[in-house]
Design a protein around this motif. Structure first.
Motif, short mmCIF file in Angstrom:
data_model
loop_
_atom_site.label_atom_id
_atom_site.label_comp_id
_atom_site.label_asym_id
_atom_site.label_seq_id
_atom_site.Cartn_x
_atom_site.Cartn_y
_atom_site.Cartn_z
N ILE A 133 0.65 -1.15 -0.12
CA ILE A 133 -0.09 0.13 0.08
C ILE A 133 0.77 1.19 0.05
O ILE A 133 0.38 2.64 0.03
N ALA B 88 -5.83 7.61 0.33
CA ALA B 88 -4.95 6.59 1.19
C ALA B 88 -5.89 5.88 1.88
O ALA B 88 -5.53 4.78 1.98
N LEU B 89 -6.83 6.24 2.45
CA LEU B 89 -7.98 5.58 3.29
C LEU B 89 -8.44 4.43 2.42
O LEU B 89 -8.84 3.31 2.82
N THR B 90 -9.17 4.80 1.57
CA THR B 90 -9.70 3.93 0.44
C THR B 90 -8.87 2.84 0.27
O THR B 90 -9.12 1.84 0.02
N LEU B 91 -7.56 3.31 -0.31
CA LEU B 91 -6.70 2.08 -0.58
C LEU B 91 -6.32 1.30 0.62
O LEU B 91 -6.36 0.06 -0.01
N LEU B 92 -6.24 1.62 1.64
CA LEU B 92 -5.93 0.96 2.85
C LEU B 92 -7.14 -0.21 3.00
O LEU B 92 -7.14 -1.22 3.08
N PHE B 93 -8.34 0.33 2.51
CA PHE B 93 -9.59 -0.44 3.11
C PHE B 93 -9.81 -1.47 1.84
O PHE B 93 -9.86 -2.48 2.15
N VAL B 94 -9.55 -1.27 0.53
CA VAL B 94 -9.68 -1.95 -0.45
C VAL B 94 -8.42 -3.20 -0.51
O VAL B 94 -8.64 -4.21 -0.59
N LEU C 214 -7.02 -4.29 2.11
CA LEU C 214 -7.51 -5.26 3.29
C LEU C 214 -8.69 -6.28 2.59
O LEU C 214 -8.53 -7.45 2.94
#
Ligand SMILES: [K+]
Ligand SMILES: [K+]
Lengths: 447, 447
Positions: free
Chosen positions: B310, B347-353, B355
């Protein structure tokens, strides 16, 4: 800010301190000589851990609840689950109700802020919900007694019905059978009663309030929409996953047909969300089932309920936001309404902080504990998720932890129950006021 | 939108298709009879997997690179790593440079968008960086030859120097020794050369550009600030963690003093970020070390570099945002500048996707693969992280995967290298245009 005896406390700090006070009182009560059965000894650490686990409605234990504690000790555990489950602010309202005193104005404001209510008049709804909660648990006791009465005789049967009705509704996870609900895995009546109690307790106040007022208002809040839809989606998905991954579960072989297997799969889908009562030993779960259960425990239940974890609304909102971002849309929407942007930020920050807390906990435990021979890291991670999700399903790691390990698990249960934001805000001492200047903006490359 | 032969492609789709084309060509080349050594057989799946692993600079293998492939096959792998490492758009610029043609305007725009450059004139910097990259790899070959020449004779020594200089700089992870760099774990000269090559390759273009222009501009971009500070922080933290968790690593016992142990700990901290060259078998890593390495592989390196995961900037920005949120501040800031809000969302969407992708991959593999006896879920998760982080450190699971398992690992390597956003945007076919209406706003309860 709330003023008590001329000291000013922020609400998160007060909530954190309140939970700590309940745990302290519980510890002292469990240390009383007549709380422990003759021939057993209760150390301070065991009392503290049990009190924390009960107050945080987790259900992880160092000693067997049935054989270690006297009925008095078990009653303390049941009351701690009740206080922890309904939330200690709610408990203040309940106490006032019971002793028929009018709520002091300061308490009203506390309750209001604790339950995210818009105005003081809504406290009427809270009292209604509390009465409903107690009614459901009473009804649960009666329905369980229909089975436990004949099975264990009236005294023991009544006590078991009372204790497990509280444990199920408050999603406490404690049991008096030594092997949770494994004895009843082929008893559809009990499994249905337990499922209904667990689900009723895991709704949370806002959802209950909406459902109770729906007939009058003909409108559900966005929160209730999101919580119910996410919950139902996860539920259906989980039943399908467990039917696939646990088709060869050895403990069920030869014991049940496909009907009972379905009932057990549904129960398996319900319990890791936060309840922690189980119908078999999870050490027999398949690798895929273990990883999926960890995921469910990490997600947890509805906010404002007895659940831990990062909560269903967080995962639901993040999914909607991710799909919106990936489709190039600006707003995540549901039921013809869009979500407030600061909700999304809160959800995303919550996920990130939760991941850091869990990673640090796993790292500390992996380095400092004597790990099980079989699947050391998996079992450890499972136990961490069970504590953070206040689910309390154990693979046997908790009972063998050393002092540091117990402290880590206790901290996880506490954060899981009280909430990351509440705990973090009380530690970081968040100041809502902004600096009077803003730096110039600049973009960076992400991903 | 970019028009090629009257077909219009979005940039993410073009990048995704470009990578797929490179993998396809690589597969065909590896299937040529003279790519495989006599007595060995190369199936389509093995060629496809190897080509994917090389192009995505991962280094996970189904067959031993040294004994299965002829020098021609190894050359194909080296070239695929070079293309994958520098990015195939960069490769277009490089090809133009080599054959001294002027870049077509359309290619210029592609390069510009691919490397997040502000204007076409900056492509001068790109050519400078490409020349620098090739120079570093040439220098790496020479420096490695100083050791490998005497060790293996001039022919084999030169080939080994060339191959491993590319593998290290492009963070490819392939090796011709069969046990990665385990033979050289007590050779500080080689470990330092490899470390410098790996770090140089993992900086990414924007950081290189800033560093090259720093003397003239006296100013670093926020991106470079964030990337370097996050990278350095993780680096120092990782050395400390590995010194603690691997103090009893059995493979090192009696072989090295504290100085070499420190060098190996530094190498251990560098390699999981994306390189994948190792000085010992990771099956001997402690439980804490394994979990920490998984975390590092998940994070990966700098965006715009050869790294997967990520990315460091994502984790750095999320940390700053989380601290800001928890302190009640509005903006995450660094070096007297604040970050653009859409960066934080990205960044936050990237982390969630990320995961979700990893959770689904683990679940599918756990259900469909024959798992190792020892630590089944941990080893599987490690391999998933190694693929997603394009790190390629293996605990031996990859070689035993069935067809579906290989496809899952290949998909993870591809997503890890090409980037979640690029792949997702090409799948979801993101439309930048917004709907003309917005729903009314409403808040929900989070956490
Ligand atoms: K529980
Ligand atoms: K690699």
């Amino acid at each position: 800010m709330i003023e008590i005896n001329h000291h000013r406390y922020s609400f998160p700090k007060l909530l954190t301190l309140g939970f700590l006070a309940v745990i302290a009182v519980g510890t002292i009560l469990l240390l009383l000589p007549f709380a422990t059965r003759p021939g057993r000894q209760t150390g301070v650490m065991t009392a503290l851990f049990t009190s924390t686990s009960a107050t945080c409605v987790t259900g992880l234990t160092l000693v067997d609840t049935a054989t270690h504690w006297t009925p008095f000790g078990q009653l303390v555990i049941a009351l701690l689950m009740e206080i922890g489950g309904l939330g200690f602010m709610t408990f203040a309202v309940m106490t006032s109700l019971l002793i028929r005193r009018r709520l002091k104005m300061s308490t009203r404001f506390l309750v209001q802020e604790s339950l995210n209510l818009d105005n003081v008049s809504q406290i009427q709804v809270v009292t209604l919900i509390i009465k409903l909660s107690l009614l459901i648990q009473l009804l649960g006791t009666a329905l369980l007694y229909a089975d436990f009465g004949p099975r264990y005789g009236w005294g023991k049967g009544l006590w078991y019905s009372f204790f497990h009705s509280i444990s199920a509704f408050c999603n406490g996870g404690f049991d008096l059978f030594g092997n949770s609900l494994a004895n009843f895995r082929t008893d559809p009546y009990l499994l249905v009663i337990f499922s209904v109690l667990i689900i009723a307790g895991s709704f949370g106040f806002l959802v209950w309030q909406d459902l109770l007022q729906f007939k009058k208002a003909h409108r559900m809040s966005l929160h209730t929409h999101l919580a119910l839809k996410t919950g139902a989606t996860i539920m259906v998905l989980s039943v399908i996953v467990y039917l696939i991954t646990e088709k060869n579960l050895s403990q069920f072989d030869g014991q049940m047909g496909w009907g009972m297997r379905l009932v057990n799969s549904i129960f398996m889908a319900i319990t890791p969300r936060t309840a922690g009562l189980t119908t078999f030993s999870y050490t027999d779960l398949s690798a895929a089932g273990l990883s999926y259960t960890m995921l469910l425990m990490f997600i947890g239940g509805t906010p404002g309920s007895t659940a831990g974890g990062i909560k269903t609304t967080t995962i639901g909102l993040l999914t909607l936001q991710a799909v919106a971002t990936l489709r190039g849309h600006r707003d995540p929407t549901l039921a013809h309404r869009r979500f407030r942007q600061d909700n999304v930020f809160r959800a995303l920050t919550l996920l990130f902080v939760a991941l850091i807390i869990i990673a640090v906990a796993i790292l500390i435990l992996a380095e400092t504990q004597v790990l099980p021979e079989r699947n050391p890291l998996t079992y450890l991670t499972f136990e961490v998720m069970a504590a953070f999700g206040t689910t309390g399903i154990s693979l046997g790691v908790t009972a063998k932890l050393n002092l540091l390990g117990k402290l880590v698990i206790m901290a996880l249960m506490f954060i899981g129950r009280v909430g990351i934001y509440t705990v973090m805000f009380s530690i970081f001492n968040a100041q809502p006021k902004q600096p009077s200047y803003r730096y110039p903006e600049e973009g960076v490359l992400i991903g």
